[in-house]
Design a protein around this motif. Structure first.
Motif, PDB file in Angstrom:
ATOM      1  N   UNK A  67       0.832  -1.195   0.000  1.00  0.00           N
ATOM      2  CA  UNK A  67       0.000   0.000   0.000  1.00  0.00           C
ATOM      3  C   UNK A  67       0.872   1.252   0.000  1.00  0.00           C
ATOM      4  N   UNK A  68       0.318   2.338  -0.547  1.00  0.00           N
ATOM      5  CA  UNK A  68       1.013   3.620  -0.576  1.00  0.00           C
ATOM      6  C   UNK A  68       0.264   4.610   0.299  1.00  0.00           C
ATOM      7  N   UNK A  69       1.009   5.370   1.087  1.00  0.00           N
ATOM      8  CA  UNK A  69       0.422   6.377   1.960  1.00  0.00           C
ATOM      9  C   UNK A  69       1.364   6.635   3.116  1.00  0.00           C
ATOM     10  N   UNK A  70       0.871   7.350   4.112  1.00  0.00           N
ATOM     11  CA  UNK A  70       1.683   7.578   5.296  1.00  0.00           C
ATOM     12  C   UNK A  70       1.748   6.287   6.108  1.00  0.00           C
ATOM     13  N   UNK A  71       2.657   6.223   7.055  1.00  0.00           N
ATOM     14  CA  UNK A  71       2.787   5.016   7.881  1.00  0.00           C
ATOM     15  C   UNK A  71       1.488   4.707   8.623  1.00  0.00           C
ATOM     16  N   UNK A 102      -6.123  -4.763  -6.850  1.00  0.00           N
ATOM     17  CA  UNK A 102      -5.333  -3.795  -7.600  1.00  0.00           C
ATOM     18  C   UNK A 102      -5.219  -2.440  -6.912  1.00  0.00           C
ATOM     19  N   UNK A 103      -6.066  -2.166  -5.922  1.00  0.00           N
ATOM     20  CA  UNK A 103      -6.057  -0.866  -5.249  1.00  0.00           C
ATOM     21  C   UNK A 103      -4.923  -0.839  -4.235  1.00  0.00           C
ATOM     22  N   UNK A 104      -4.003   0.105  -4.413  1.00  0.00           N
ATOM     23  CA  UNK A 104      -2.837   0.195  -3.525  1.00  0.00           C
ATOM     24  C   UNK A 104      -2.793   1.494  -2.725  1.00  0.00           C
ATOM     25  N   UNK A 105      -3.806   2.345  -2.889  1.00  0.00           N
ATOM     26  CA  UNK A 105      -3.852   3.609  -2.156  1.00  0.00           C
ATOM     27  C   UNK A 105      -4.471   3.378  -0.783  1.00  0.00           C
ATOM     28  N   UNK A 106      -3.691   3.584   0.266  1.00  0.00           N
ATOM     29  CA  UNK A 106      -4.172   3.359   1.634  1.00  0.00           C
ATOM     30  C   UNK A 106      -5.377   4.241   1.950  1.00  0.00           C
ATOM     31  N   UNK A 107      -5.339   5.487   1.498  1.00  0.00           N
ATOM     32  CA  UNK A 107      -6.452   6.404   1.753  1.00  0.00           C
ATOM     33  C   UNK A 107      -7.740   5.883   1.136  1.00  0.00           C
ATOM     34  N   UNK A 108      -7.654   5.257  -0.035  1.00  0.00           N
ATOM     35  CA  UNK A 108      -8.841   4.697  -0.688  1.00  0.00           C
ATOM     36  C   UNK A 108      -9.479   3.641   0.206  1.00  0.00           C
ATOM     37  N   UNK A 109      -8.690   2.754   0.769  1.00  0.00           N
ATOM     38  CA  UNK A 109      -9.213   1.692   1.636  1.00  0.00           C
ATOM     39  C   UNK A 109      -9.877   2.279   2.873  1.00  0.00           C
ATOM     40  N   UNK A 110      -9.278   3.321   3.427  1.00  0.00           N
ATOM     41  CA  UNK A 110      -9.852   3.954   4.613  1.00  0.00           C
ATOM     42  C   UNK A 110     -11.165   4.647   4.264  1.00  0.00           C
ATOM     43  N   UNK A 111     -11.176   5.378   3.154  1.00  0.00           N
ATOM     44  CA  UNK A 111     -12.377   6.107   2.753  1.00  0.00           C
ATOM     45  C   UNK A 111     -13.532   5.184   2.378  1.00  0.00           C
ATOM     46  N   UNK A 121     -16.449  -3.589  -4.402  1.00  0.00           N
ATOM     47  CA  UNK A 121     -15.880  -4.116  -5.647  1.00  0.00           C
ATOM     48  C   UNK A 121     -16.138  -3.182  -6.825  1.00  0.00           C
ATOM     49  N   UNK A 122     -17.324  -2.565  -6.852  1.00  0.00           N
ATOM     50  CA  UNK A 122     -17.633  -1.620  -7.927  1.00  0.00           C
ATOM     51  C   UNK A 122     -16.741  -0.381  -7.820  1.00  0.00           C
ATOM     52  N   UNK A 123     -16.547   0.119  -6.615  1.00  0.00           N
ATOM     53  CA  UNK A 123     -15.689   1.290  -6.423  1.00  0.00           C
ATOM     54  C   UNK A 123     -14.246   0.955  -6.778  1.00  0.00           C
ATOM     55  N   UNK A 124     -13.804  -0.253  -6.450  1.00  0.00           N
ATOM     56  CA  UNK A 124     -12.445  -0.670  -6.789  1.00  0.00           C
ATOM     57  C   UNK A 124     -12.291  -0.783  -8.299  1.00  0.00           C
ATOM     58  N   UNK A 125     -13.300  -1.307  -8.959  1.00  0.00           N
ATOM     59  CA  UNK A 125     -13.257  -1.417 -10.421  1.00  0.00           C
ATOM     60  C   UNK A 125     -13.193  -0.042 -11.061  1.00  0.00           C
ATOM     61  N   UNK A 126     -13.951   0.885 -10.507  1.00  0.00           N
ATOM     62  CA  UNK A 126     -13.937   2.252 -11.032  1.00  0.00           C
ATOM     63  C   UNK A 126     -12.583   2.910 -10.768  1.00  0.00           C
ATOM     64  N   UNK A 127     -12.018   2.677  -9.592  1.00  0.00           N
ATOM     65  CA  UNK A 127     -10.740   3.296  -9.234  1.00  0.00           C
ATOM     66  C   UNK A 127      -9.588   2.747 -10.060  1.00  0.00           C
ATOM     67  N   UNK A 128      -9.695   1.497 -10.468  1.00  0.00           N
ATOM     68  CA  UNK A 128      -8.611   0.878 -11.228  1.00  0.00           C
ATOM     69  C   UNK A 128      -8.928   0.784 -12.711  1.00  0.00           C
ATOM     70  N   UNK A 129     -10.091   1.300 -13.124  1.00  0.00           N
ATOM     71  CA  UNK A 129     -10.509   1.293 -14.533  1.00  0.00           C
ATOM     72  C   UNK A 129     -10.510  -0.115 -15.135  1.00  0.00           C
TER      73      UNK A 129
END
Length: 138
Positions: A67-71, A102-111, A121-129
């Motif tokens: 994941x990418x983001x702050x610690x 495929x989602x690697x943004x830590x903020x995305x998982x939190x939000x 799953x739909x939001x992840x599909x949209x985020x990863x196109x």
């Protein structure tokens, strides 16, 4: 008035009890049947650790990207991602969680932590196109 209560776990703890004498007595009697705060917290942490171990074991076969983001974000999002993917990849689920992998943004998982499985799953599909996964169904 503070009373020292010996809890069911055997530990003594001070409690500030208010109200009429009968209310204080009833509260003190009830407190004697419960565990102390320290034991309660330790029990909850043990339950959380067991749940985390179960979730980690359930997704151990997946090759998760970092994941990418702050610690702090990464720490929190890792817990969320592990729990959600474990729920999506259980044998009783027909869900295809490829987009979530495929989602690697830590903020995305939190939000998106409170979404239903289908919406996640739909939001992840949209985020990863990812084509072939359509919009959100509620």
């Amino acid at each position: 008035m503070e009373q020292r209560i010996i809890h069911a776990c055997g530990h003594e703890q001070g409690h500030y009890l208010t109200g009429f004498d009968s209310q204080q007595e009833r509260k003190a009697k009830w407190l004697k049947t419960t565990t102390c705060r320290d034991c309660f917290v330790a029990e909850k942490r043990a339950e959380e650790a067991a749940a985390a171990a179960f979730s980690s074991a359930a997704i151990s076969h997946l090759d998760l990207p970092p994941l990418a983001g702050t610690d702090r974000q990464i720490s929190w999002a890792s817990t969320i991602r592990t729990k959600r993917l474990a729920a999506l990849t259980n044998p009783d689920s027909d869900a295809n969680c490829y987009a979530c992998l495929q989602v690697t943004d830590a903020k995305w998982w939190i939000d998106h932590r409170d979404l239903t499985d289908v919406d996640l799953m739909a939001a992840a599909a949209q985020a990863t196109d990812i084509p072939g996964v359509t919009g959100v169904t509620a």
